[in-house]
Scaffold this active site. Structure first.
Site, PDB file in Angstrom:
ATOM      1  N   LYS A 114     -10.912   1.614  34.330  1.00  0.00           N
ATOM      2  CA  LYS A 114     -10.949   3.066  34.113  1.00  0.00           C
ATOM      3  C   LYS A 114     -11.781   3.780  35.155  1.00  0.00           C
ATOM      4  CE  LYS A 114      -9.763   3.502  29.277  1.00  0.00           C
ATOM      5  NZ  LYS A 114     -10.119   4.020  27.969  1.00  0.00           N
ATOM      6  N   LYS A 197       0.800  -3.414  29.906  1.00  0.00           N
ATOM      7  CA  LYS A 197       0.546  -2.978  28.531  1.00  0.00           C
ATOM      8  C   LYS A 197       1.078  -1.557  28.300  1.00  0.00           C
ATOM      9  CE  LYS A 197      -3.590  -1.432  27.569  1.00  0.00           C
ATOM     10  NZ  LYS A 197      -4.997  -1.215  27.227  1.00  0.00           N
ATOM     11  N   LYS A 200      -1.694   4.605  26.394  1.00  0.00           N
ATOM     12  CA  LYS A 200      -1.642   6.070  26.369  1.00  0.00           C
ATOM     13  C   LYS A 200      -2.201   6.657  27.653  1.00  0.00           C
ATOM     14  CE  LYS A 200      -5.309   5.752  22.953  1.00  0.00           C
ATOM     15  NZ  LYS A 200      -5.545   5.804  21.536  1.00  0.00           N
TER      16      LYS A 200
HETATM   17  P1  TYM Z   1      -7.609   2.177  21.436  1.00  0.00           P
HETATM   18  O1  TYM Z   1      -7.824   3.497  20.790  1.00  0.00           O
HETATM   19  O2  TYM Z   1      -7.293   2.132  22.881  1.00  0.00           O
HETATM   20  O3  TYM Z   1      -6.442   1.383  20.706  1.00  0.00           O
HETATM   21  C1  TYM Z   1      -6.412   1.219  19.295  1.00  0.00           C
HETATM   22  C2  TYM Z   1      -5.906  -0.172  18.971  1.00  0.00           C
HETATM   23  O4  TYM Z   1      -4.582  -0.389  19.505  1.00  0.00           O
HETATM   24  C3  TYM Z   1      -4.551  -1.607  20.223  1.00  0.00           C
HETATM   25  N1  TYM Z   1      -3.574  -1.491  21.312  1.00  0.00           N
HETATM   26  C4  TYM Z   1      -2.549  -2.338  21.507  1.00  0.00           C
HETATM   27  N2  TYM Z   1      -2.159  -3.447  20.844  1.00  0.00           N
HETATM   28  C5  TYM Z   1      -1.044  -4.080  21.304  1.00  0.00           C
HETATM   29  N3  TYM Z   1      -0.327  -3.652  22.364  1.00  0.00           N
HETATM   30  C6  TYM Z   1      -0.681  -2.546  23.053  1.00  0.00           C
HETATM   31  N4  TYM Z   1       0.037  -2.128  24.091  1.00  0.00           N
HETATM   32  C7  TYM Z   1      -1.845  -1.840  22.629  1.00  0.00           C
HETATM   33  N5  TYM Z   1      -2.474  -0.721  23.089  1.00  0.00           N
HETATM   34  C8  TYM Z   1      -3.518  -0.531  22.264  1.00  0.00           C
HETATM   35  C9  TYM Z   1      -5.965  -1.774  20.756  1.00  0.00           C
HETATM   36  O5  TYM Z   1      -6.233  -3.120  21.091  1.00  0.00           O
HETATM   37  C10 TYM Z   1      -6.782  -1.286  19.593  1.00  0.00           C
HETATM   38  O6  TYM Z   1      -6.970  -2.308  18.634  1.00  0.00           O
HETATM   39  N6  TYM Z   1     -12.243   0.433  22.061  1.00  0.00           N
HETATM   40  C11 TYM Z   1     -11.179   0.621  21.105  1.00  0.00           C
HETATM   41  C12 TYM Z   1     -11.588   1.475  19.922  1.00  0.00           C
HETATM   42  C13 TYM Z   1     -12.796   1.009  19.185  1.00  0.00           C
HETATM   43  C14 TYM Z   1     -12.882  -0.114  18.335  1.00  0.00           C
HETATM   44  C15 TYM Z   1     -14.231  -0.096  17.831  1.00  0.00           C
HETATM   45  C16 TYM Z   1     -12.005  -1.107  17.945  1.00  0.00           C
HETATM   46  C17 TYM Z   1     -14.005   1.627  19.183  1.00  0.00           C
HETATM   47  N7  TYM Z   1     -14.874   0.962  18.368  1.00  0.00           N
HETATM   48  C18 TYM Z   1     -14.673  -1.092  16.959  1.00  0.00           C
HETATM   49  C19 TYM Z   1     -12.450  -2.091  17.066  1.00  0.00           C
HETATM   50  C20 TYM Z   1     -13.773  -2.079  16.585  1.00  0.00           C
HETATM   51  C21 TYM Z   1     -10.030   1.318  21.783  1.00  0.00           C
HETATM   52  O7  TYM Z   1     -10.183   1.990  22.760  1.00  0.00           O
HETATM   53  O8  TYM Z   1      -8.848   1.210  21.124  1.00  0.00           O
END
Ligand code: TYM
Length: 334
Positions: A114, A197, A200
């Site tokens: 990023k 992947k 968004k």
């Molecule tokens: P975020 O908001 O990017 O994504 C939310 C969840 O979706 C999953 N994900 C995917 N899984 C499969 N294929 C894909 N293409 C794909 N894109 C996204 C992500 O792995 C995630 O589980 N850092 C985290 C948010 C967070 C979090 C936490 C998660 C903050 N604190 C504590 C777990 C525990 C994030 O940016 O997810």
């Protein structure tokens, strides 16, 4: 072992969740609220690590919460809340940041990706300390299992290390969390670039299916998904990443095995296969889209759910923080 404590979070950084979020994470959240003691969080503090607009963030936080309820999270069976309403997240993140090595944080691949995109000089310090805030989210609730996609594995490993480090230095305080990652859906890929992947922040609109997309848009994107020059539907990550991704999506949505679905279509080309997959995605997402609109039309009811979620989450968070304060050498909070 009693009921496992489950925690996960999602960023409110888009106007809709996408198919990767749904299959990789949120669908498991819905299942785990039945068997676990679950907390789910819209992580708005994480969303400000990149440049943002406050009014947009406010709207997206509500859309995120409404989508989660529409997908099947039941505020009676899990705690659903917004991260910034529980100030202990930021407080614990500071303590954990002071336990994290600069080199250790510098190795986080998501930060490297990023920050490289916008130029390392413009990346915020918050983007750098993002994984420590994520560790705080998880550790505050003495979490056993964290349902996420593959892209979060390294952050989870850091959370485990920080829990162990704190416990070792200051005495048993945190539960060491385990990732809950289902290989078949851990990395849903971009429909136009099936080796990357679905994301968004980096996918083009044609490569990503949003939970809130209209049926016609969903069908069009699936029809135009990149495949290959053969006409055989089968699982083959190396030779057929596009078809394999579509098969995984199909399998996850209908509960059958990808190989069995592939056998049904055989070498009859991709048209019928894509049409049926389009129908399946539309049938899954349309009711969610309609329910999301309904939850968004009643501000007071949504606020009540989120305020109650934050109140319940905070009760657990303050208990953990009281222990952390004591072990860290701070006087109690007043
Ligand atoms: P975020 O908001 O990017 O994504 C939310 C969840 O979706 C999953 N994900 C995917 N899984 C499969 N294929 C894909 N293409 C794909 N894109 C996204 C992500 O792995 C995630 O589980 N850092 C985290 C948010 C967070 C979090 C936490 C998660 C903050 N604190 C504590 C777990 C525990 C994030 O940016 O997810």
């Amino acid at each position: 072992m009693g009921t496992p404590r489950v925690f996960s979070g999602i960023q409110p950084t888009a106007d809709s969740f996408h198919l990767g979020n749904y299959l990789g994470a949120v669908k498991q959240w819905v299942d785990l609220q039945e068997t676990g003691d679950a907390l789910y969080c819209v992580v708005d503090l994480h969303a400000i690590t990149m440049p943002y607009d406050p009014a947009t963030l406010r709207r997206r936080t509500r859309v995120a919460a409404a989508q989660l309820i529409a997908t099947g999270l039941d505020p009676e069976r899990c705690i659903l809340f917004v991260q910034s309403q529980v100030p202990e997240h930021a407080e614990l993140a500071w303590v954990l940041s002071c336990l994290t090595g600069f080199g250790e944080a510098s190795r986080m691949t998501q930060f490297k990706d990023k920050s490289a995109k916008g130029g390392a000089e413009t990346a915020s310090v918050g983007l750098f300390t993002y994984p420590m805030l994520m560790a705080a989210d998880i550790l505050l609730y003495r979490t056993d299992e964290v349902p996420v996609g593959e892209d979060q594995r390294q952050h989870l490993e850091l959370s485990r290390n920080l829990a162990q480090r704190f416990n070792h230095r200051f005495g048993e305080t945190f539960t060491v969390p385990a990732p809950y990652i289902l290989p078949a859906v851990a990395k849903i890929t971009d429909l136009q670039d099936p080796t990357s992947k679905m994301s968004k922040s980096s996918s083009a609109p044609q490569g990503i299916i949003d939970l809130l997309d209209e049926p016609a848009a969903i069908r069009k994107k699936i029809n135009r998904a990149v495949t290959d020059t053969e006409s055989v539907v089968r699982v083959d990550d190396e030779a057929k990443p596009g078809v394999t991704n579509l098969l995984r999506i199909y399998a996850a949505l209908c509960g059958e095995k990808a190989d069995d679905i592939a056998a049904r279509y055989g070498d009859g080309g991709y048209g019928g296969f894509k049409k049926d997959l389009g129908d399946l995605v539309v049938d899954t997402f349309s009711p969610i889209r309609e329910r999301t609109a309904r939850y968004l039309s009643d501000d007071a009811a949504l606020d009540a759910v989120l305020n109650e979620g934050a109140r319940r989450a905070r009760k657990i968070a303050t208990e953990t923080m009281a222990r952390v304060r004591e072990r860290s050498g701070f006087p109690p909070a007043v």
